[in-house]
Design a protein around this motif. Structure first.
Motif, PDB file in Angstrom:
ATOM      1  N   PHE A   1       0.818  -1.207   0.000  1.00 12.87           N
ATOM      2  CA  PHE A   1       0.000   0.000   0.000  1.00 12.87           C
ATOM      3  C   PHE A   1       0.855   1.261   0.000  1.00 12.87           C
ATOM      4  N   ARG A   2       0.342   2.294  -0.636  1.00  9.22           N
ATOM      5  CA  ARG A   2       0.965   3.619  -0.648  1.00  9.22           C
ATOM      6  C   ARG A   2       0.116   4.546   0.224  1.00  9.22           C
ATOM      7  N   LYS A   3       0.704   5.664   0.625  1.00 17.59           N
ATOM      8  CA  LYS A   3      -0.018   6.592   1.498  1.00 17.59           C
ATOM      9  C   LYS A   3      -0.052   7.991   0.899  1.00 17.59           C
ATOM     10  N   LEU A   4      -1.207   8.628   1.029  1.00 15.52           N
ATOM     11  CA  LEU A   4      -1.367  10.052   0.806  1.00 15.52           C
ATOM     12  C   LEU A   4      -1.740  10.633   2.166  1.00 15.52           C
ATOM     13  N   SER A   5      -1.995  11.912   2.239  1.00 19.64           N
ATOM     14  CA  SER A   5      -2.251  12.520   3.550  1.00 19.64           C
ATOM     15  C   SER A   5      -3.439  11.891   4.284  1.00 19.64           C
ATOM     16  N   HIS A   6      -4.500  11.522   3.555  1.00 23.17           N
ATOM     17  CA  HIS A   6      -5.678  10.954   4.208  1.00 23.17           C
ATOM     18  C   HIS A   6      -6.123   9.648   3.561  1.00 23.17           C
ATOM     19  N   THR A   7      -5.217   9.019   2.840  1.00 22.16           N
ATOM     20  CA  THR A   7      -5.598   7.831   2.075  1.00 22.16           C
ATOM     21  C   THR A   7      -4.491   6.792   2.086  1.00 22.16           C
ATOM     22  N   ILE A   8      -4.898   5.551   2.202  1.00 20.78           N
ATOM     23  CA  ILE A   8      -3.989   4.429   1.975  1.00 20.78           C
ATOM     24  C   ILE A   8      -4.517   3.749   0.724  1.00 20.78           C
ATOM     25  N   TRP A   9      -3.644   3.522  -0.256  1.00 16.23           N
ATOM     26  CA  TRP A   9      -4.138   3.047  -1.545  1.00 16.23           C
ATOM     27  C   TRP A   9      -3.218   2.034  -2.213  1.00 16.23           C
ATOM     28  N   PHE A  10      -3.820   1.255  -3.113  1.00 17.06           N
ATOM     29  CA  PHE A  10      -3.111   0.319  -3.980  1.00 17.06           C
ATOM     30  C   PHE A  10      -3.904   0.270  -5.281  1.00 17.06           C
TER      31      PHE A  10
ATOM     32  N   ASP B   1       4.714  -2.633 -32.131  1.00 21.55           N
ATOM     33  CA  ASP B   1       3.427  -2.056 -32.503  1.00 21.55           C
ATOM     34  C   ASP B   1       2.474  -1.773 -31.336  1.00 21.55           C
ATOM     35  N   HIS B   2       2.972  -1.765 -30.109  1.00 20.51           N
ATOM     36  CA  HIS B   2       2.125  -1.391 -28.983  1.00 20.51           C
ATOM     37  C   HIS B   2       2.977  -1.132 -27.745  1.00 20.51           C
ATOM     38  N   VAL B   3       2.322  -0.609 -26.723  1.00 24.39           N
ATOM     39  CA  VAL B   3       2.993  -0.303 -25.460  1.00 24.39           C
ATOM     40  C   VAL B   3       2.256  -1.031 -24.346  1.00 24.39           C
ATOM     41  N   HIS B   4       3.008  -1.717 -23.475  1.00 25.27           N
ATOM     42  CA  HIS B   4       2.469  -2.315 -22.254  1.00 25.27           C
ATOM     43  C   HIS B   4       3.012  -1.506 -21.086  1.00 25.27           C
ATOM     44  N   LEU B   5       2.125  -1.051 -20.233  1.00 25.53           N
ATOM     45  CA  LEU B   5       2.541  -0.284 -19.066  1.00 25.53           C
ATOM     46  C   LEU B   5       1.834  -0.845 -17.837  1.00 25.53           C
ATOM     47  N   LEU B   6       2.612  -1.257 -16.857  1.00 26.10           N
ATOM     48  CA  LEU B   6       2.083  -1.671 -15.558  1.00 26.10           C
ATOM     49  C   LEU B   6       2.469  -0.565 -14.596  1.00 26.10           C
ATOM     50  N   VAL B   7       1.478   0.105 -14.031  1.00 18.30           N
ATOM     51  CA  VAL B   7       1.737   1.342 -13.298  1.00 18.30           C
ATOM     52  C   VAL B   7       0.820   1.451 -12.088  1.00 18.30           C
ATOM     53  N   MET B   8       1.335   2.095 -11.043  1.00 23.15           N
ATOM     54  CA  MET B   8       0.518   2.424  -9.875  1.00 23.15           C
ATOM     55  C   MET B   8       0.171   3.910  -9.968  1.00 23.15           C
TER      56      MET B   8
ATOM     57  N   ALA C   1      -3.134   5.590 -31.756  1.00 21.57           N
ATOM     58  CA  ALA C   1      -4.514   5.258 -32.097  1.00 21.57           C
ATOM     59  C   ALA C   1      -5.430   5.837 -31.015  1.00 21.57           C
ATOM     60  N   ARG C   2      -6.713   5.947 -31.295  1.00 18.05           N
ATOM     61  CA  ARG C   2      -7.623   6.648 -30.403  1.00 18.05           C
ATOM     62  C   ARG C   2      -7.814   5.996 -29.039  1.00 18.05           C
ATOM     63  N   GLY C   3      -7.923   4.721 -28.950  1.00 18.65           N
ATOM     64  CA  GLY C   3      -8.291   4.090 -27.689  1.00 18.65           C
ATOM     65  C   GLY C   3      -7.126   3.520 -26.911  1.00 18.65           C
ATOM     66  N   TYR C   4      -7.467   2.767 -25.887  1.00 17.89           N
ATOM     67  CA  TYR C   4      -6.489   2.055 -25.081  1.00 17.89           C
ATOM     68  C   TYR C   4      -7.219   0.963 -24.324  1.00 17.89           C
ATOM     69  N   CYS C   5      -6.471   0.022 -23.803  1.00 18.12           N
ATOM     70  CA  CYS C   5      -7.024  -1.047 -22.975  1.00 18.12           C
ATOM     71  C   CYS C   5      -6.473  -0.853 -21.571  1.00 18.12           C
ATOM     72  N   VAL C   6      -7.334  -0.913 -20.583  1.00 13.26           N
ATOM     73  CA  VAL C   6      -6.878  -0.804 -19.195  1.00 13.26           C
ATOM     74  C   VAL C   6      -7.524  -1.920 -18.380  1.00 13.26           C
ATOM     75  N   ASP C   7      -6.721  -2.489 -17.497  1.00  7.32           N
ATOM     76  CA  ASP C   7      -7.187  -3.558 -16.626  1.00  7.32           C
ATOM     77  C   ASP C   7      -6.638  -3.283 -15.234  1.00  7.32           C
ATOM     78  N   THR C   8      -7.482  -3.418 -14.241  1.00  8.10           N
ATOM     79  CA  THR C   8      -6.983  -3.271 -12.881  1.00  8.10           C
ATOM     80  C   THR C   8      -6.287  -4.564 -12.494  1.00  8.10           C
ATOM     81  N   VAL C   9      -5.212  -4.425 -11.755  1.00 12.49           N
ATOM     82  CA  VAL C   9      -4.432  -5.582 -11.350  1.00 12.49           C
ATOM     83  C   VAL C   9      -4.712  -5.832  -9.878  1.00 12.49           C
ATOM     84  N   GLY C  10      -5.192  -7.019  -9.592  1.00 11.54           N
ATOM     85  CA  GLY C  10      -5.472  -7.356  -8.204  1.00 11.54           C
ATOM     86  C   GLY C  10      -4.346  -8.170  -7.611  1.00 11.54           C
ATOM     87  N   LEU C  11      -4.685  -9.328  -7.134  1.00  9.09           N
ATOM     88  CA  LEU C  11      -3.707 -10.175  -6.477  1.00  9.09           C
ATOM     89  C   LEU C  11      -2.754 -10.852  -7.451  1.00  9.09           C
TER      90      LEU C  11
END
Length: 139
Positions: free
Chosen positions: A4-13, A60-67, A108-118
């Motif tokens: 988990f990461r922290k902001l001033s009032h938030t813990i997030w992943f 021909d594409h970009v893969h990005l895994l990011v928080m 190109a106009r669009g993109y694909c996004v997927d949330t990463v869980g466990l």
């Protein structure tokens, strides 16, 4: 790395796997162009306080895994990264603008996004595997 990461009032992943392509999915992301794209993506992610976990740029594409912090919507994040990267790339590689099919658009106009869980480790391996497979395919 703590989960988990922290902001001033938030813990997030908030971890995302994002994929997008150049216009018409042309296979041009190589050499100096790919290096510039990678540099831009990393810089603009850092500017938005996002942490790049994995980045792979096949031809021909970009893969990005990011928080991405929860205060940034994913659509704004991707729009900023794609938009500012396109501007910088088209300014640096002016020959791309000379082609009639590019115009002022690099991605190109669009993109694909997927949330990463466990399964983030599986996603990381997949992103690396994609790059290896692309290299084998090219040879």
């Amino acid at each position: 790395m703590a989960r988990f990461r922290k902001l001033s009032h938030t813990i997030w992943f908030c971890q995302y796997h994002i994929v997008w392509t150049p216009k018409y999915r042309f296979r041009i992301l190589k050499g100096r162009l790919a290096a510039e794209v990678e540099s831009c993506i990393r810089a603009f992610c850092q500017h938005q306080r996002a942490e790049v976990l994995e980045l792979s740029i096949p031809l021909d594409h970009v893969h990005l895994l990011v928080m991405v912090p929860p205060k940034i919507s994913i659509s704004n994040f991707v729009g900023t990264v794609k938009g500012r990267t396109a501007i910088r790339v088209l300014n640096k590689f002016k020959q791309l603008r000379q082609k009639p099919y590019w115009g002022n658009h690099f991605w190109a106009r669009g993109y694909c996004v997927d949330t990463v869980g466990l399964d983030s480790e599986k996603i990381r391996k997949y992103v690396k595997y994609q790059e290896e497979q692309e290299k084998k395919y090219e040879q």
